[in-house]
Every structure is written in structure tokens, then in C-alpha cells.
Design an enzyme around this catalytic site. Structure first.
Site, PDB file in Angstrom:
ATOM      1  CG  ASP A 108     -17.795  59.121 -20.685  1.00 16.63           C
ATOM      2  OD1 ASP A 108     -17.439  57.924 -20.800  1.00 16.63           O
ATOM      3  OD2 ASP A 108     -18.942  59.520 -20.948  1.00 16.63           O
ATOM      4  CG  HIS A 151     -23.192  65.246 -20.814  1.00 18.46           C
ATOM      5  ND1 HIS A 151     -23.985  64.144 -21.041  1.00 18.46           N
ATOM      6  CD2 HIS A 151     -21.982  64.925 -21.311  1.00 18.46           C
ATOM      7  CE1 HIS A 151     -23.294  63.193 -21.658  1.00 18.46           C
ATOM      8  NE2 HIS A 151     -22.065  63.650 -21.841  1.00 18.46           N
ATOM      9  CD  GLN A 219     -19.746  62.560 -18.993  1.00 16.03           C
ATOM     10  OE1 GLN A 219     -20.192  61.697 -18.246  1.00 16.03           O
ATOM     11  NE2 GLN A 219     -19.324  62.280 -20.209  1.00 16.03           N
ATOM     12  NE  ARG A 249     -21.823  58.256 -31.704  1.00 14.68           N
ATOM     13  CZ  ARG A 249     -21.898  58.340 -30.369  1.00 14.68           C
ATOM     14  NH1 ARG A 249     -21.758  59.503 -29.755  1.00 14.68           N
ATOM     15  NH2 ARG A 249     -22.099  57.278 -29.651  1.00 14.68           N
ATOM     16  CG  ASP A 251     -22.945  61.310 -26.728  1.00 13.24           C
ATOM     17  OD1 ASP A 251     -22.683  60.144 -27.048  1.00 13.24           O
ATOM     18  OD2 ASP A 251     -22.841  61.745 -25.554  1.00 13.24           O
ATOM     19  CD  GLU A 293     -24.893  56.885 -27.948  1.00 15.61           C
ATOM     20  OE1 GLU A 293     -24.359  55.923 -27.398  1.00 15.61           O
ATOM     21  OE2 GLU A 293     -25.120  57.960 -27.340  1.00 15.61           O
ATOM     22  CG  HIS A 358     -17.153  54.480 -28.363  1.00 15.55           C
ATOM     23  ND1 HIS A 358     -18.198  54.469 -29.265  1.00 15.55           N
ATOM     24  CD2 HIS A 358     -17.530  55.305 -27.356  1.00 15.55           C
ATOM     25  CE1 HIS A 358     -19.151  55.260 -28.829  1.00 15.55           C
ATOM     26  NE2 HIS A 358     -18.775  55.784 -27.665  1.00 15.55           N
ATOM     27  CG  ASP A 359     -20.325  53.391 -25.824  1.00 14.23           C
ATOM     28  OD1 ASP A 359     -19.422  53.777 -25.054  1.00 14.23           O
ATOM     29  OD2 ASP A 359     -21.160  54.160 -26.316  1.00 14.23           O
ATOM     30  NE  ARG A 483     -17.592  53.035 -21.435  1.00 11.88           N
ATOM     31  CZ  ARG A 483     -18.199  54.217 -21.437  1.00 11.88           C
ATOM     32  NH1 ARG A 483     -19.197  54.451 -22.262  1.00 11.88           N
ATOM     33  NH2 ARG A 483     -17.817  55.175 -20.608  1.00 11.88           N
TER      34      ARG A 483
END
Ligand code: GLC
Length: 607
Positions: A108, A151, A219, A249, A251, A293, A358-359, A483
Site C-alpha cells: 500500500d 495498523h 495491514q 503525519r 495516518d 490525516e 498521493h491519494d 492511485r
């Protein structure tokens, strides 16, 4: 307890929050001991930084860029030599996408971490990383890293011990011997990746266990109901602030607390955990900050700032503003934008304004806002999905669908800024006029994110108009995840200055960054008032500081490919009159006249 060494010691609130969730003295004392030891270990140069640099997120000088180390530079050693690139563009904060050791194979994009204390060997090692941090700091660049806290990879040592039943790791994840509880959860918990990774649990025959896996199967969600998980992750975070990471950051924060019978998103305990992490960072590494995020509904996102005296995240992604920008680009209608940003955010916090990352782009525009503007929410979303997929006849965008659901035709979109803004199509069709239009569109988008209230974050490649990269379609680890379309290798070939399009986009971006830094009115603490303009094709805001000497700035953005007139009455309503100068083009605008003319995709930044 009062601690004479740690000046920001705030144990009363920490203890209260911790005990309200865990009610566990032993675990709490263990946390306090490790906080003290991290404080003791914190290098002197960082302690000095702590005393000097607490308020940097509010400064206009803070301009971010996010990038993948391998795609941008190859590895960490090479990245250390790129500080001059950021310096000359004006970037002062670099977010390095996941760089900790991920699992092999699918991971991922690095968000499946196998070890929080090791660097991805493909990128280098901790020494190389330390050199990057030092080189960047010496050039006035702050460093942000991803801290994947929801995770770990299933290969992480904790996960491997957990499945073997080794204490205390057996309670580090949400694992079940029967599918009874998992089935109950599935009743109320929505799916993150319904297409590429359906469901919230994975059954492993080899362990005979059902394991909570909100994202991909590999994950495994951590169990934050266990205080030892919180303690261990707080230590991992402090390890990074102690090597000089300025911005952490966090996540996927909405997911970290699970409770049966709920949707397991944005639960009250998530806010308590984040507040605790904020207290901890401010106690041990006050020059560092937290970026959360949380890509959820606008009303929920804003809650992750906390309150004036109880901050949770210092920075959050302004996801609704991002979506509104793309909505305005497709519809040539800026009205949705007027509804964003004006939400109150606590002092000492800021939005991250961004256009791409990036998403994917998920079309989270509130239905009532759309209805209020005369759009049917379902049809409008379908229009956006198809527009950015490039499947509507008049669309200039070239993107892909992400997580397409054939049942309700719902989807999100992927693609680089330049490709979504029309550059790819124009280049492919060798259409010089459309190329120019696309370049102006890119500039307009960058002007909005750079001059709005908040910290701008540019996605690496967008500053040179990078186009989509379709090579992922031939890679079996990536082809299921579009992505990767906008995660291409940075093109250093030939040099930026030799490519007319790249160098134009680069110079435009650089000029806007310079403009932002030049005028104190662009500082983060200065208000932004979005104007309600009569002409729907134009979005406008005022940056204004009540009661100060700073002259306000009026910004107008024309989203259409045609000339547009804006009535000056709309501006004068805000008690702004007289003759203004456009700060980029130098031209004069007289607000005493009735209208202002904006050329196709033109924007004016007037003072
Ligand atoms: C965040 C990341 C995304 C990743 C997910 C799971 O949302 O931005 O790329 O897939 O977390 O870690």
C-alpha cells in the site's frame, strides 16, 4: 506531579485522559517513565530548536512539498543532495512519504510498516536518514514523515507474536477465534476498499483467526483499547521527534478506535488519544507538530483540531477545499468554494491546503450545499466522476476511476494535477492553445492553495506539470490500484529549464511561492473571508487583519475559459475601495469603476 526539568509538563490532563480510557496505573507509570527517558535522550540541538521554533506552522514562510523518496531522488543519500532544489523553489517543509521498512511485495505504498525503527532498505538506513534531516535543517527545511498508527504490516514482530499467542502481544490486535464478533462488526462498519479489499476482517486458516483489517488484508489494525499499544506507539513517535522530525503525519486517524455497534469512525476516544499525543509532543518535543490525516465529512474533519486550549492536531488536510477546487475547475463555477475555509479553526492550528496528493479524490461535497446551488447531488457527482475520468465528451481531464462500484456507479478519481487540468490531452493533441489554457489552470490552482489561509502542500511533480504515468498498469503489485497513476518517477531528464512547459509551470509556481512569502498578509493567523460574488464563474476572497496596519489583499479567480466581469460592489461591501495594484502582473484596478474584467482563467491578487 510537577517536573522541574520539562517546562511544558502537563501531566494532570494527560493522566486524566489516560485513566478515563484505560484506568490502569501500572501502564500509566510506564508511559511517564518512557516520556522522561525520551526527554533525557532528546539531543541538545533539538532542545534549542524547541525554545526557538514553536509557531512555525502559522508562518507564511512555511511552504510544503510531499514526495516519495524513491520516485523523487532514488534513495536517501541522493535526496540529501536535493536540498538546493527545494531551496531555490522556496519549499521549507518536505513530507517524505512512507519510508520505514515496509513488508515485501504489496505494501500500500509503504503504509504497511514492518518495523518502526528501520528504514526501507531500498532507500537506505537510519544513518542516511539522519543525514537527510541534518542537511535539510541546515538549509532551513523542516521534515515530515508518515506515522502509520492504525495498523502494522502482518509481518511486524508484534503481529507475528500475537498470532502465536505470546503475551502481551496477543492483545495488540483485534483477533477473534470465531466469526461471531466480526460478523457483528460488519453490520455497522463501512468498507474502505470495497473493491480491492472487501470487508473489515480477514480469516486466516493457518491461525484459525479472524483479524480486523480495515484496509488491505496485510495491514492489521492495532488494538488501542490496550494501553500497551498506546504506550508503544507513543514511544515510536517520540523516537522520530528525537531524531529531528518536525511534523508527524498521523495516518488514517478516524479509524483508530473500534467499538461494536458503531461505524468505528471518529469515535470520542479517537479524540482523547489524539489529545494525549499532542500533550506528549508538546511536553517532549515542542517544536514538532502533528498533522492528522482525516479524510471524512467536513463537519467531522474540523473536530480533529480540538479546541483553543485543547489542541489535538496542529494541521489537518483541507480536503473539502481541495474537492471544491476540482469541482470549480470542472463546472467553471466557484460558488462551492465560498462555503469552505470560513469554518472556525482554533488558534495555533492551520489547514493544509492542497490540490493533489498521493491519494485519490473522493467527491465529498455536502448534498445540502449542492442542492442549495441548484445541483442534483447524485447526478452532479456522476458528472464529476466522468469528467475527471475523461469520459464526458467535452472534458479536458485525463484521469482514472478508483474504487468504482458498478451497483451505484460511485467512484473516486485519480490522476496528476496537470493531467486532470487538461495538459495531457492538450499535449497529446498538440493543441497549443489548450496547452496554454491548461498551464494557466495549473497556475490558478496553485495560486489558490498558496495564497489561502493555511499551509500549502504541493505534490511533487505538480510544480513541473508532471503527467500521468501509466506504467503501473503492467505491474502486478500495482495494477489493481489506480492511485499509482499519479505516483510517477520525477523526470530530471534534460533539466527542467530545457523543457518549455515544465519550466513555465515551475517558474509560475516559484513566483507564487515568492509572492506568498513577501507579504505578511499571507501569514497563517490572518483571516480569509470568502466573498459571495454575483458572477458564479469567479471565486474571490479577502485576506484581512482587523485592527492592524497590514493592507488587505483581494484575490479573484476566474474558472472559466471566457472573459468575466465582476461587479466591484461585491468587493466594496467589505469596506475596500480605491485603486489597487495586482501583485503579480503589476496592473492597476480601480474599484471605483463598476466592474473588473478577468480574462480566461486569470486571477488577480490586488492590494
Ligand atoms: C492513508 C493513506 C493511504 C493509505 C491508507 C492506509 O489514508 O493516505 O494512501 O492507503 O492510509 O494506510
Amino acid at each position: 506531579m510537577c517536573n522541574s526539568i520539562i517546562s511544558n509538563w502537563n501531566e494532570d490532563e494527560l493522566r486524566e485522559l489516560y485513566q478515563s480510557i484505560y484506568n490502569n496505573n501500572e501502564a500509566y507509570e510506564q508511559l511517564i517513565l518512557s516520556l522522561k527517558s525520551y526527554y533525557k535522550l532528546r539531543p541538545l540541538n533539538l532542545k534549542k530548536r524547541d525554545m526557538e521554533e514553536e509557531q512555525w506552522i502559522q508562518k507564511r514562510d512555511t511552504v510544503g512539498m510531499m514526495l516519495y523518496v524513491d520516485l523523487f531522488a532514488g534513495n536517501l543519500k541522493k535526496l540529501a543532495k536535493k536540498a538546493s532544489y527545494f531551496k531555490s523553489l522556496g519549499i521549507t517543509l518536505v513530507h517524505l512519504m512512507p519510508l520505514l521498512k515496509p513488508r515485501e511485495g504489496q505494501n500500500d505504498g509503504g503504509y504497511a510498516v514492518e518495523s518502526y525503527r528501520e528504514i526501507d532498505p531500498k532507500l537506505g538506513n537510519m544513518d542516511d536518514f539522519q543525514k537527510v534531516i541534518d542537511a535539510f535543517h541546515n538549509s532551513g527545511i523542516r521534515v515530515c514523515i508518515d506515522f502509520v498508527m492504525n495498523h502494522t504490516a502482518k509481518e511486524h514482530e508484534w503481529a507475528q507474536k500475537a498470532v502465536q499467542g505470546i503475551k502481551p502481544y496477543d492483545e495488540f490486535y483485534l483477533m477473534y477465534d470465531s466469526d461471531e464478533i466480526p460478523r457483528d462488526y460488519e453490520q455497522t462498519v463501512p468498507q474502505v476498499f470495497p473493491k480491492v479489499s472487501p470487508g473489515n476482517f480477514t480469516y486466516y486458516q493457518c491461525y484459525n483467526k479472524w483479524i480486523f483489517t480495515s484496509f488491505y488484508e496485510f495491514q492489521w489494525d492495532l488494538n488501542y483499547a490496550n494501553p500497551l499499544v498506546f504506550n508503544a506507539m507513543a514511544e515510536n513517535m517520540l523516537y522520530f521527534t528525537n531524531i529531528g522530525i518536525d511534523l508527524i503525519r498521523l495516518d488514517a486517524i478516524p479509524f483508530i478506535w473500534k467499538q461494536l455497534g458503531t461505524n468505528c469512525r471518529n469515535l470520542p476516544n479517537v479524540h482523547k488519544l489524539l489529545r494525549m499525543l499532542q500533550i506528549i509532543v508538546k511536553m517532549i518535543a515542542p517544536s514538532s507538530a502533528i498533522l492528522g490525516e482525516a479524510i471524512v465529512e467536513p463537519n467531522e474533519i474540523v473536530k480533529y483540531f480540538g479546541q483553543d486550549d485543547k489542541i489535538e492536531c496542529n494541521l489537518l488536510y483541507n480536503a473539502s477545499y481541495m474537492v471544491d477546487i476540482w469541482n470549480a475547475i470542472a463546472t467553471r463555477d466557484g460558488r462551492c468554494l465560498s462555503h469552505s475555509v470560513n469554518r472556525y479553526v482554533p488558534k495555533e492550528t492551520c489547514w493544509i491546503n492542497y490540490a493533489r496528493c498521493h491519494d485519490d479524490i473522493g467527491w465529498g461535497i455536502e448534498d445540502n450545499v449542492l442542492r442549495g446551488l441548484g445541483f442534483d447531488p447524485y447526478n452532479h457527482k456522476q458528472f464529476l466522476i466522468n469528467f475527471y475520468n475523461g469520459s464526458i465528451q467535452d472534458s479536458f481531464a485525463r484521469g482514472r476511476l478508483y474504487e468504482f462500484n458498478p451497483e451505484d456507479m460511485d467512484a473516486r478519481n485519480t490522476g496528476t494535477l496537470a493531467s486532470l487540468a487538461g495538459l495531457e490531452k492538450a499535449v497529446y493533441e498538440s493543441d497549443d492553445y489548450q496547452k496554454e489554457i491548461a498551464i494557466n489552470r495549473i497556475k490558478l490552482i496553485h495560486a489558490i492553495i498558496l495564497l489561502s489561509k493555511g499551509v500549502p502542500m504541493i505534490y511533487s511533480g505538480d510544480e513541473i506539470g508532471a503527467l500521468n504515468n501509466y506504467s503501473y498498469e503492467h505491474n502486478s503489485d500495482k495494477s489493481h490500484d489506480s492511485r499509482w497513476l499519479h505516483r510517477g518517477v520525477f523526470d530530471w531528464n534534460k533539466g527542467i529549464s530545457k523543457d518549455p512547459i515544465k519550466s513555465k509551470v515551475y517558474e509560475d509556481t516559484k513566483q507564487l511561492i515568492k509572492l506568498r512569502k513577501q507579504f505578511p498578509i499571507f501569514d497563517g493567523k490572518i483571516n480569509q473571508i470568502n466573498m459571495q460574488l454575483f458572477n458564479k464563474h469567479v471565486f474571490g476572497f479577502i485576506r484581512i487583519s482587523e485592527g492592524s496596519e497590514l493592507k488587505p489583499v483581494i484575490a479573484l479567480f476566474n474558472f472559466s475559459e471566457e472573459n468575466q466581469l465582476v461587479g466591484t460592489y461585491d468587493i466594496k461591501q467589505n469596506q475596500i475601495y480605491g485603486i489597487k495594484t495586482d501583485l503579480l502582473q503589476g496592473k492597476t484596478i480601480n474599484l471605483d469603476e463598476e466592474t473588473i474584467l478577468l480574462r480566461p482563467l486569470e486571477f488577480l491578487i490586488m492590494q
